[in-house]
Design an enzyme around this catalytic site. Structure first.
Site: not given
Length: 341
Positions: A125, A150, A154
């Site tokens: 992302s 979150y 990543k």
């Protein structure tokens, strides 16, 4: 045909990638625990490609089940790994859920395929860039401290993949750092299917237009942007799905950049929240009820990608613009409403 494991293949991006893989001549095999997806999507995929993909329902965090799956599918040559929890706000409230789900699933997959040559495409992302120092942001930009668990998963996952690929040439890895996926398949048979209140802008727009939601709250109208609202690089989900196919193809040929690489996947164009709302109104003919609210903590003000590397080295380019993004999302919302899906 090469067999490709698509983890989280019943989800939004995963289901579209399954379709594109099949149409490109691959045999996709889906693993999904259905925690954030719907079993009926399998029927929808079958309607599009006229073939029912193999589907296995289990949690990739369960190490023994992953090992059993790998023993039964030793001929899989590639993995596209989507399976992960992805709501920023929820990750702040439940960080351990995100670290367990997003990291354990990745490690279990890598460990289970240890010793086997595997082409691995990771769903990363643009969140790894945080608030970029310069725009458009390129792959060489600094990785900023994550603003949520979150986002941190990543970053950690990319580090795990880079170190794993460095330790063993069996792993050929590409991480795709994509921007904001929107839209739906042209058939209107698959699209974004949020469970509960949507976390992303476009489903909230379409649900408001159809009457499921009363109004859209725009988080912040006083940012340093032309109209005061946040700017994002929106990419059509079908273009995004095709980027995963392009990544698998590059790995099969042998990536000249080595056995770990990253690519930005976007359009390279930034649209504000209000521009997105106006584009939807124009494409659908539906006026939207929206109001400017307070800023949302953790939101990046503006980000869009430098996608030259993907255009030239991945041999991929986004083809669908903001109009197609909006009209396809609206067609999908209407399909959901008409069918009671």
């Amino acid at each position: 045909m090469s067999k490709i494991l698509v983890s989280g293949g019943m989800g939004y991006i995963g289901s579209h990638t399954v379709v594109e893989l099949f149409q490109a001549g691959y045999t996709p095999i889906i693993v999904d625990n259905l925690s954030n997806s719907n079993i009926k999507i399998l029927d929808q995929i079958e309607k599009i490609i006229d073939t029912r993909p193999d589907f296995y329902e289990f949690d990739l965090c369960e190490e023994k089940k992953v090992e059993e799956f790998v023993k039964q599918h030793a001929d899989i040559s590639g993995i596209i790994h989507f399976a992960a929890s992805k709501a920023v706000g929820e990750s702040v409230e439940q960080p351990l859920k995100y670290y367990r789900n997003n990291i354990f699933s990745l490690v279990n997959l890598l460990q289970a395929y240890k010793g086997k040559p595997i082409n691995f495409v990771f769903s990363s992302s643009c969140t790894v860039y945080g608030e970029p120092d310069t725009l458009p942001v390129s792959e060489s930009a600094a990785i900023k401290t994550a603003t949520s668990p979150y986002g941190n998963t990543k970053q950690i996952a990319e580090e795990i993949l880079a170190e794993t690929a460095n330790a063993s040439s069996n792993y050929q890895v590409i991480a795709l750092r994509y921007f904001n996926p929107v839209g739906a398949h042209a058939s209107a048979l698959i699209g974004e299917l949020p469970l509960g209140v949507p976390q992303n802008l476009l489903p909230y727009i379409t649900q408001t237009a159809i009457g499921k939601r009363e109004k859209i709250t725009v988080f912040g109208g006083d940012y340093d942007t032309p109209d005061g609202t946040c700017i994002r690089d929106y990419i059509h989900v079908v273009d995004l799905a095709k980027a995963h196919v392009a990544a698998i193809r590059l790995l099969e040929k042998g990536n000249p950049n080595g056995n770990y690489d990253v690519f930005n996947i976007g359009t390279g164009i930034g649209y504000s929240v209000l521009e997105a709302i106006k584009a939807f109104e124009k494409g659908s003919g539906k006026p939207l009820n929206y109001a400017i609210g307070s800023r949302r903590e953790g939101d990046v003000i503006k980000v869009w990608g430098d996608v030259q590397k993907a255009n030239t080295e991945l041999n991929w380019k986004a083809e669908l613009g903001i109009a197609e993004m909006m009209t396809s999302a609206w067609a999908w919302e209407q399909y959901l409403n008409e069918t009671g899906f």
